[in-house]
Scaffold this active site. Sequence first.
Site, PDB file in Angstrom:
ATOM      1  N   ASP A  84       7.971  -0.534   5.413  1.00 42.66           N
ATOM      2  CA  ASP A  84       6.532  -0.456   5.172  1.00 42.66           C
ATOM      3  C   ASP A  84       5.913  -1.848   5.069  1.00 42.66           C
ATOM      4  OD1 ASP A  84       7.216   2.158   5.021  1.00 42.66           O
ATOM      5  OD2 ASP A  84       6.340   2.539   3.055  1.00 42.66           O
ATOM      6  N   ASP A 132      12.738  -4.750   5.493  1.00 38.05           N
ATOM      7  CA  ASP A 132      11.957  -3.682   4.883  1.00 38.05           C
ATOM      8  C   ASP A 132      11.189  -2.969   6.003  1.00 38.05           C
ATOM      9  OD1 ASP A 132      10.474  -2.208   2.918  1.00 38.05           O
ATOM     10  OD2 ASP A 132       8.840  -3.646   3.150  1.00 38.05           O
TER      11      ASP A 132
END
Length: 404
Positions: A191, A189
Amino acid sequence: MSASQTSSSDVPTLLVKIFGKDRPGITAGLFDTLAAYSVDVVDIEQVVTRGRMVLCALVTAPPRALEGDLRATVHSWAESIKMQAEIISGLGDNRPRGLGRSLVTVLGHPLTAEATAAIAAKIAKAGGNIDRIFRLAKYPVTAVEFAVSGVATEALRTALVTDAARLGVDVAVVAAGLHRRAQRLVVMDVDSTLIQDEVIELFAAHAGCEDEVAEVTAAAMRGELDFEQSLHARVALLEGLDASVVDKVRSEVRLTPGARTLIRTLKRLGFQVGVVSGGFTQVTDDLKDRLGLDFAQANKLEIVDGKLTGKVTGEIVDRAGKARLLRRFAAEAGVPLSQTVAIGDGANDLDMLNAAGLGVAFNAKPVVREAAHTAVNVPFLDTVLYLLGITREEVEAADAHEED
């Protein structure tokens, strides 16, 4: 019964143990001493801790008439180099290791004696035996690896991971085998994982609606809101922003400590690395170029006449989409799904974490920590390397090689 029919467990053996201050030549000296008695080597193990060495050699016993001379010679040799020797008679090899081979990686910052005792006790209670222990790193965390046999990997993982947070450590349990260092794909991922920020909040700060967006983002990451609906609601607040804000946001993005080291090391070892994000291609494409990533996919902000329209275009990257992209990247990379590693922090990463061969919750929300294969709760992304069996010394050696 002839000698050829004699079970190897009935063959007389000697366990020769040498311990003392480490220095070059000890191993060669021991086996040179033993060679005079024509013994065969059955097993060897050596450990050096803070300059003190323990060398264990399991060898076949010489004829009974020569065993006393061997013992005296080994003790005399050890004393001559200011070491100590211990020789124990027995039969055969080490007892066979139980079925079920796992590697247990424990990360501590610091790693306390209390936590280590608890982990060892839980391994024993689950029916496992610790065959070897090896330190992977002392910085930025202490990482040790236990080789465990006698219990199935899934059962061992269940026994160890549940109390890890209470003990102040992170624990990963993976099956042992050749695949540990095989070609792999790591997908993470973006963020709050690869970077310290939430990209949409960086955009929102320029639109003057940061607090409102942050509130919706937090609810979505906790799994309280449908991600796609929350995405559209948040992006709508960006309508009218000048497209020049994209460059400003890119310059504001802060990589997570250890991110560059993680990616650089993985790439040198032949891994392929990708990112999937509920954020935006306007940022992930830039990260792909800067970090040399193999794959990157995110949502795309629509820009018309130099302005953000408050809409996204194309395929939505949501919880299900991240898992779908993991599978797509694995197929393109030619890597079995069992050889993939996924890293994330939010509820929308859960499908991806569960689909991967190893799912790592990185400083994640409680719901994610509980569902992932393992969790890392220190702020250094490169600690994931230790879960893959890569030592700190290997990382530093690779860095030194590139500088040369």
